[in-house]
Design an enzyme around this catalytic site. Structure first.
Site, PDB file in Angstrom:
ATOM      1  N   SER A  87     -32.080  -0.447  13.491  1.00 21.89           N
ATOM      2  CA  SER A  87     -33.243  -0.758  14.358  1.00 21.89           C
ATOM      3  C   SER A  87     -33.138  -2.057  14.884  1.00 21.89           C
ATOM      4  O   SER A  87     -32.431  -3.033  14.156  1.00 21.89           O
ATOM      5  CB  SER A  87     -34.508  -0.391  13.544  1.00 21.89           C
ATOM      6  OG  SER A  87     -34.740  -1.475  12.687  1.00 21.89           O
ATOM      7  N   PHE A  88     -33.723  -2.255  15.719  1.00 23.17           N
ATOM      8  CA  PHE A  88     -33.729  -3.870  16.519  1.00 23.17           C
ATOM      9  C   PHE A  88     -34.014  -4.958  15.656  1.00 23.17           C
ATOM     10  O   PHE A  88     -33.304  -5.938  15.358  1.00 23.17           O
ATOM     11  CB  PHE A  88     -34.544  -3.865  17.693  1.00 23.17           C
ATOM     12  CG  PHE A  88     -34.437  -5.250  18.479  1.00 23.17           C
ATOM     13  CD1 PHE A  88     -33.224  -5.523  19.351  1.00 23.17           C
ATOM     14  CD2 PHE A  88     -35.246  -6.204  18.149  1.00 23.17           C
ATOM     15  CE1 PHE A  88     -33.052  -6.750  19.864  1.00 23.17           C
ATOM     16  CE2 PHE A  88     -35.150  -7.395  18.970  1.00 23.17           C
ATOM     17  CZ  PHE A  88     -33.922  -7.564  19.872  1.00 23.17           C
ATOM     18  N   TYR A 131     -27.866   3.265  26.699  1.00 24.64           N
ATOM     19  CA  TYR A 131     -28.747   2.604  25.797  1.00 24.64           C
ATOM     20  C   TYR A 131     -30.015   3.016  25.741  1.00 24.64           C
ATOM     21  O   TYR A 131     -30.774   3.144  24.416  1.00 24.64           O
ATOM     22  CB  TYR A 131     -28.935   1.098  26.463  1.00 24.64           C
ATOM     23  CG  TYR A 131     -29.904   0.122  25.867  1.00 24.64           C
ATOM     24  CD1 TYR A 131     -29.063  -1.034  24.832  1.00 24.64           C
ATOM     25  CD2 TYR A 131     -30.935  -0.058  25.801  1.00 24.64           C
ATOM     26  CE1 TYR A 131     -29.850  -1.776  24.243  1.00 24.64           C
ATOM     27  CE2 TYR A 131     -31.739  -0.867  25.134  1.00 24.64           C
ATOM     28  CZ  TYR A 131     -31.078  -1.955  24.441  1.00 24.64           C
ATOM     29  OH  TYR A 131     -32.030  -2.634  23.796  1.00 24.64           O
ATOM     30  N   HIS A 183     -15.970  -6.880  26.683  1.00 24.64           N
ATOM     31  CA  HIS A 183     -16.561  -6.997  27.940  1.00 24.64           C
ATOM     32  C   HIS A 183     -15.517  -7.125  29.092  1.00 24.64           C
ATOM     33  O   HIS A 183     -15.450  -7.229  30.497  1.00 24.64           O
ATOM     34  CB  HIS A 183     -17.519  -8.223  28.349  1.00 24.64           C
ATOM     35  CG  HIS A 183     -18.512  -8.261  27.161  1.00 24.64           C
ATOM     36  ND1 HIS A 183     -19.339  -7.365  26.681  1.00 24.64           N
ATOM     37  CD2 HIS A 183     -19.045  -9.643  26.501  1.00 24.64           C
ATOM     38  CE1 HIS A 183     -20.046  -7.739  25.846  1.00 24.64           C
ATOM     39  NE2 HIS A 183     -20.156  -8.865  25.934  1.00 24.64           N
ATOM     40  N   LYS A 193     -24.657  -7.572  27.091  1.00 27.20           N
ATOM     41  CA  LYS A 193     -26.184  -7.170  27.156  1.00 27.20           C
ATOM     42  C   LYS A 193     -26.706  -5.464  27.448  1.00 27.20           C
ATOM     43  O   LYS A 193     -27.763  -5.497  27.605  1.00 27.20           O
ATOM     44  CB  LYS A 193     -27.064  -7.823  27.889  1.00 27.20           C
ATOM     45  CG  LYS A 193     -26.719  -9.634  28.163  1.00 27.20           C
ATOM     46  CD  LYS A 193     -26.487 -10.120  26.533  1.00 27.20           C
ATOM     47  CE  LYS A 193     -27.806  -9.968  25.563  1.00 27.20           C
ATOM     48  NZ  LYS A 193     -27.362 -10.635  24.271  1.00 27.20           N
ATOM     49  N   SER A 234     -31.744  -9.637  30.243  1.00 27.03           N
ATOM     50  CA  SER A 234     -31.264  -9.772  28.938  1.00 27.03           C
ATOM     51  C   SER A 234     -30.244 -11.098  29.128  1.00 27.03           C
ATOM     52  O   SER A 234     -29.993 -11.697  28.596  1.00 27.03           O
ATOM     53  CB  SER A 234     -31.051  -8.813  28.319  1.00 27.03           C
ATOM     54  OG  SER A 234     -30.318  -8.906  26.932  1.00 27.03           O
ATOM     55  N   GLY A 243     -25.622  -3.281  24.992  1.00 24.44           N
ATOM     56  CA  GLY A 243     -25.935  -2.929  23.732  1.00 24.44           C
ATOM     57  C   GLY A 243     -24.754  -2.908  22.799  1.00 24.44           C
ATOM     58  O   GLY A 243     -24.476  -2.295  21.855  1.00 24.44           O
ATOM     59  N   THR A 244     -24.205  -4.060  23.184  1.00 24.48           N
ATOM     60  CA  THR A 244     -22.577  -4.062  22.553  1.00 24.48           C
ATOM     61  C   THR A 244     -22.725  -4.232  20.656  1.00 24.48           C
ATOM     62  O   THR A 244     -22.200  -3.781  19.798  1.00 24.48           O
ATOM     63  CB  THR A 244     -21.678  -5.179  22.816  1.00 24.48           C
ATOM     64  OG1 THR A 244     -21.602  -5.247  24.274  1.00 24.48           O
ATOM     65  CG2 THR A 244     -20.273  -5.342  22.322  1.00 24.48           C
TER      66      THR A 244
END
Length: 304
Positions: free
Chosen positions: A246-247, A211, A123, A73, A153, A75-76
């Site tokens: 973008s998100f 991030y 991770h 969480k 998150s 920003g991978t």
């Protein structure tokens, strides 16, 4: 890529159960201090770490491979998509999910079948990484994020992936290791081990991304990342990648381009500072003490 079929047989004695007094239980399989969902293995979603991690250590790595290392969480998904676009020199989404290029969720055979140029994401802690990653000094992108936003998150992520049913405050007791090991690994330990490795191996090429910086000024961060990857990226391409990544656009692409499972989205808000909507004053003070007791070298320009 080869069809991903994994052995779903798990020994009951290998399952580590971590529980609290509220009836919340997390079940893991462990190898090398990394804790993976036991149910995920039993359901055949990914291989058993006890047998697969030792094999990952021996897998073949190519000198031109890129590695994206980040705590869950941090920003991978976001960074992996950006890196893939930079490598392909086009603002087009990778047709596959980033999980298809994730070390711990695949066998060496599956990963080695990926055509170059490859961006692997993980991770994993340093001790579980492939040996050739170190030997060949593969270019590495290390992403960090405010640990309070990470925790929020991660809470929602665990609600979906491992069906955690407790409250956020109850989850934070797990996150702060009050009941035992943490899903994947503890945030401070993960961060400290990577910081230590990079500090002791200054010849290993690493690019750091925050991030919050990526969200605040994506075009500049994308161009900086492209320079590290030794790929051209003019203003036009950088702006196109920033727009596509973008998100909201990434969230939509996860459903449309990559055929994502709408019942399980890894995209929630992507906001900076959302932790303020979840932490009580008492919890914030307690978590600050936890971070103080487990200090990392990361310097945050944003309020934690």
């Amino acid at each position: 890529m080869p069809e991903r079929r994994y052995d779903t047989e798990v020994s009951e004695e290998d399952i580590i159960k971590v529980s609290d007094s509220h009836g919340n239980v997390m079940e893991f399989l462990e190898h090398g201090g990394q804790y993976i969902s036991a149910k995920g293995v039993i359901m055949g979603k990914f291989p058993n770490p006890k047998t697969n991690f030792p094999r990952l250590k021996e897998m073949n790595i190519r000198s031109d491979d890129f590695f994206l290392c980040a705590y869950p969480k941090a920003g991978t998904h976001w960074t992996w998509e950006i890196m893939s676009m930079i490598l392909q020199q086009t603002a087009e989404y990778h047709p596959l999910k980033k999980e298809t290029h994730m070390l711990e969720f695949n066998t060496p055979e599956v990963l080695e079948s990926v055509t170059s140029p490859r961006v692997f994401n993980t991770h994993l802690r340093p001790n579980n990484m492939p040996q050739q990653f170190f030997d060949k000094h593969c270019k590495t992108v290390f992403v960090q994020r405010n640990p309070k936003d990470v925790a929020v998150s991660f809470y929602y992520h665990c609600m979906q992936t491992i069906k955690f049913c407790g409250t956020f405050i109850q989850f934070m007791d797990f996150f702060m290791e009050k009941h035992g090991p943490v899903y994947h690994s503890a945030w401070p330990l993960y961060t400290l081990e990577w910081e230590k490795y990079f500090k002791e191996h200054p010849d290993h090429p690493v690019h750091y991304i925050m991030y919050e910086d990526l969200q605040q000024d994506p075009v500049s961060e994308i161009k900086r990342l492209a320079a590290f990857m030794d790929k051209p990226c003019d203003d036009q391409l950088a702006n196109q990648i920033a727009e596509k990544c973008s998100f909201q656009n990434l969230k939509t692409a996860s459903d449309t381009v990559k055929g994502g499972d709408r019942s399980m989205s890894f995209y929630r808000k992507g906001k900076v500072g959302d932790w303020k909507n979840h932490f009580t004053v008492a919890l914030n003070e307690e978590f600050d003490q936890y971070l103080q007791q487990h200090k990392t070298d990361t310097v945050y320009k944003y309020e934690i």
